[in-house]
Design an enzyme around this catalytic site. Structure first.
Site, short mmCIF file in Angstrom:
data_model
loop_
_atom_site.label_atom_id
_atom_site.label_comp_id
_atom_site.label_asym_id
_atom_site.label_seq_id
_atom_site.Cartn_x
_atom_site.Cartn_y
_atom_site.Cartn_z
N ARG A 147 26.71 50.02 56.59
CA ARG A 147 27.71 49.29 55.81
C ARG A 147 27.41 49.37 54.31
O ARG A 147 28.32 49.44 53.48
CB ARG A 147 27.71 47.83 56.26
N HIS B 163 29.88 50.12 50.95
CA HIS B 163 30.05 49.21 49.83
C HIS B 163 29.59 49.83 48.52
O HIS B 163 30.22 49.66 47.48
CB HIS B 163 29.33 47.89 50.10
N SER C 215 24.58 51.57 42.68
CA SER C 215 24.88 50.42 41.82
C SER C 215 24.77 49.13 42.61
O SER C 215 24.42 48.08 42.07
CB SER C 215 26.27 50.56 41.19
N PRO D 161 38.42 46.65 50.64
CA PRO D 161 39.38 45.92 51.46
C PRO D 161 38.77 44.57 51.87
O PRO D 161 37.59 44.49 52.18
CB PRO D 161 39.56 46.81 52.69
N ASP E 70 32.18 45.35 68.20
CA ASP E 70 32.64 46.13 69.35
C ASP E 70 32.04 45.53 70.61
O ASP E 70 30.92 45.86 71.00
CB ASP E 70 32.21 47.59 69.20
N ASP F 157 29.32 54.86 68.94
CA ASP F 157 30.06 55.86 69.71
C ASP F 157 31.56 55.56 69.63
O ASP F 157 31.98 54.68 68.87
CB ASP F 157 29.58 55.84 71.17
C1 HEM Z 1 38.45 49.60 56.02
C2 HEM Z 1 38.23 48.38 55.89
C3 HEM Z 1 37.00 47.60 56.24
C4 HEM Z 1 36.97 46.25 56.28
C5 HEM Z 1 38.12 45.29 55.96
C6 HEM Z 1 35.65 45.86 56.69
C7 HEM Z 1 35.22 44.56 56.83
C8 HEM Z 1 34.03 44.17 57.38
C9 HEM Z 1 33.63 42.80 57.60
C10 HEM Z 1 34.43 41.57 57.18
C11 HEM Z 1 32.43 42.82 58.22
C12 HEM Z 1 31.60 41.64 58.71
C13 HEM Z 1 30.64 41.15 57.69
C14 HEM Z 1 29.84 39.98 58.19
O1 HEM Z 1 30.38 39.11 58.87
O2 HEM Z 1 28.64 39.93 57.89
C15 HEM Z 1 32.06 44.20 58.40
C16 HEM Z 1 30.91 44.63 59.00
C17 HEM Z 1 30.53 45.95 59.08
N1 HEM Z 1 31.17 47.02 58.51
FE1 HEM Z 1 33.04 47.01 57.77
N2 HEM Z 1 34.89 46.98 56.91
C18 HEM Z 1 35.67 48.07 56.64
C19 HEM Z 1 35.26 49.39 56.69
C20 HEM Z 1 33.98 49.81 57.01
C21 HEM Z 1 33.48 51.15 56.87
C22 HEM Z 1 34.28 52.32 56.31
C23 HEM Z 1 32.18 51.15 57.30
C24 HEM Z 1 31.16 52.26 57.35
C25 HEM Z 1 31.38 53.51 57.23
C26 HEM Z 1 31.89 49.81 57.75
C27 HEM Z 1 30.72 49.42 58.35
C28 HEM Z 1 30.44 48.14 58.78
C29 HEM Z 1 29.29 47.79 59.59
C30 HEM Z 1 28.26 48.76 60.17
C31 HEM Z 1 29.33 46.41 59.77
C32 HEM Z 1 28.31 45.53 60.53
C33 HEM Z 1 27.30 45.04 59.53
C34 HEM Z 1 26.18 44.19 60.12
O3 HEM Z 1 26.11 44.00 61.33
O4 HEM Z 1 25.36 43.73 59.30
N3 HEM Z 1 32.99 49.01 57.54
N4 HEM Z 1 33.05 45.01 57.87
C1 LIG Z 2 30.89 43.61 45.38
O1 LIG Z 2 30.71 43.48 44.04
C2 LIG Z 2 31.70 44.08 43.25
C3 LIG Z 2 31.29 43.96 41.81
O2 LIG Z 2 31.34 42.67 41.39
C4 LIG Z 2 32.99 43.42 43.51
O3 LIG Z 2 34.01 43.99 42.71
C5 LIG Z 2 33.29 43.57 44.94
O4 LIG Z 2 34.47 42.96 45.26
C6 LIG Z 2 32.14 43.01 45.75
N1 LIG Z 2 32.27 43.21 47.12
C7 LIG Z 2 31.63 44.11 47.76
C8 LIG Z 2 31.62 43.91 49.20
O5 LIG Z 2 31.10 45.06 47.27
#
Ligand code: HEM
Ligand SMILES: *[C@@H]1O[C@H](CO)[C@@H](O)[C@H](O)[C@H]1NC(C)=O
Ligand SMILES: *[C@@H]1O[C@H](CO)[C@@H](O)[C@H](O)[C@H]1NC(C)=O
Ligand SMILES: *[C@@H]1O[C@H](CO)[C@@H](O)[C@H](O)[C@H]1NC(C)=O
Ligand SMILES: *[C@@H]1O[C@H](CO)[C@@H](O)[C@H](O)[C@H]1NC(C)=O
Ligand SMILES: *[C@@H]1O[C@H](CO)[C@@H](O)[C@H](O)[C@H]1NC(C)=O
Length: 323
Positions: A64, A68, A78, A157, A239, A247
């Site tokens: 993740r 970011h 950064s 997003p 998931d 996967d």
């Molecule tokens: C496209 C829109 C996306 C949205 C709105 C989104 C949003 C989120 C949110 C809200 C979480 C949960 C954070 C939490 O509760 O701690 C999350 C977790 C995660 N996201 Fe996304 N995400 C997006 C795309 C991606 C992409 C492109 C990747 C990687 C290539 C990614 C990888 C992950 C992973 C691996 C987690 C789990 C993190 C953990 O268990 O610490 N996400 N995401």
């Molecule tokens: C992270 O920090 C940037 C810089 O302040 C901010 O624009 C962005 O919305 C923040 N969120 C994430 C998940 O990077």
């Protein structure tokens, strides 16, 4: 060693590769440090593996982190910078984790290869190891990035954004909608806190009931794990059918109405995305997409966003601070 000397060593990395200087994006290659820091990959691998043994949830966090960082003004580490205006402090970043693993890998590398290996490459390498540890595709990412001189501005997003908003953000970063669908396959691992989707459980869109697209059986489980008016900090798998393996089962999960975040759920029904989703799930075959190779290729595209050059980048010595 002085700064000038350090950048000369880094320039040598380029010369050994026979590359032109200052054309970062095009010159990345997996063997970038083979001559100037041959132990770099092994040191990152060892650091990530040790962190994973202590806490296997770190692997998802590292994947993740790349998303970011790269969406925050480019893949330039950064996001690793400390400070009051840093990306770490911003609200959507509060649950982002894993910074210390990258810092630690860099601490191992620096004495052996001072000023050579960038923090942004260290992060990309760490994520590749994390993907492998989670049973995802094994790949050797392209390297040769530089680190930023300041925090970036992200436009990520949000947790309630759907297909239209998220797609626009991927396109703004030079990726396409298929890359988005494929990269969201990363939601095949890791967890999400209730606060990011509880709007779907009780009073969706002021309807007084849940989001009708949620699988009714699974809804009961989610409501149980995320009580109404709870703190919102409980976490559930992204998931539920395959939480610890990176996967393509995620795509079946979302097609079964068990996607948790808005983007996960919407992607499975939106007319513009559902066919790719169904192919990635293996439930349709007209597109012949392999999740593993598509994921590697879209990760590569993600990891090339907004690359720095010698004019606006450096090899940071400590990942949390500019030199
Ligand atoms: C496209 C829109 C996306 C949205 C709105 C989104 C949003 C989120 C949110 C809200 C979480 C949960 C954070 C939490 O509760 O701690 C999350 C977790 C995660 N996201 Fe996304 N995400 C997006 C795309 C991606 C992409 C492109 C990747 C990687 C290539 C990614 C990888 C992950 C992973 C691996 C987690 C789990 C993190 C953990 O268990 O610490 N996400 N995401
Ligand atoms: C992270 O920090 C940037 C810089 O302040 C901010 O624009 C962005 O919305 C923040 N969120 C994430 C998940 O990077
Ligand atoms: C929410 O409700 C409004 C008004 O009834 C409707 O136009 C909109 O499409 C709904 N949104 C969702 C996501 O269902
Ligand atoms: C949750 O809070 C809302 C408004 O604050 C209230 O109307 C509702 O009854 C509460 N629900 C529960 C289960 O406590
Ligand atoms: C709901 O989930 C179950 C698996 O728990 C699945 O068998 C069923 O097909 C799903 N229902 C729908 C409508 O997708
Ligand atoms: C799908 O892949 C198979 C085997 O790789 C190939 O024989 C077939 O022609 C492909 N179909 C399409 C529609 O590309």
């Amino acid at each position: 060693m002085g700064l000038v000397h350090l950048s000369v060593l880094w320039l040598l990395s380029w010369q050994f590769q026979g590359m032109m200087i200052g054309v970062a994006g095009q010159a990345l290659q997996s063997g970038f440090y083979d001559v100037t820091c041959p132990s770099a990959k092994m040191l990152v691998k060892n650091t990530v593996e040790q962190a994973f043994l202590l806490d296997n949830s770190i692997a998802a966090a590292l994947i993740r982190l790349v998303f970011h960082d790269c969406f925050a003004g480019g893949c330039d580490a950064s996001i690793l910078l400390d400070g009051p205006n840093s990306e770490k402090q911003a609200v959507p970043n509060l649950t982002v984790r894993g910074y210390e693993v990258i810092d630690n890998a860099k601490v191992q590398i620096e004495p052996l290869c001072p000023g050579i290996v960038s923090c942004s490459d260290t992060l990309v390498l760490a994520a590749a190891i994390a993907v492998e540890l989670l049973g995802g595709p094994v790949y050797d990412p392209a390297l040769g990035r530089l680190d930023s001189l300041a925090p970036g501005n992200v436009n990520l997003p949000g947790p309630s954004d759907g297909v239209a908003t998220s797609t626009a953000m991927f396109i703004a970063n030079g990726l396409d909608q298929t890359d988005m669908i494929v990269l969201l396959g990363a939601h095949s691992v890791g967890q999400v806190q209730c606060q990011f989707f509880s709007n779907r459980l009780y009073n969706f869109n002021n309807s007084g009931g849940p989001d009708p697209s949620l699988n009714a059986t699974y809804l009961a489980t989610l409501q149980n794990q995320c009580p109404n008016n709870g703190t919102g900090t409980n976490a559930v798998p992204l998931d539920v059918q395959s939480e610890f393996v990176l996967d393509n089962k995620y795509y079946s999960t979302i097609m079964d109405g068990q996607g948790v975040l808005t983007i996960d759920a919407e992607m499975s029904t939106d007319p513009g995305t559902r066919n790719v989703v169904s192919n990635l799930a293996g439930r349709s075959t007209d597109l012949n997409i392999s999740f593993a190779s598509a994921f590697v290729s879209s990760m590569d595209k993600l990891s090339r966003i907004g690359l720095r050059t010698l004019l606006d980048g450096q090899v940071r010595r400590v990942c949390s601070a500019v030199n």
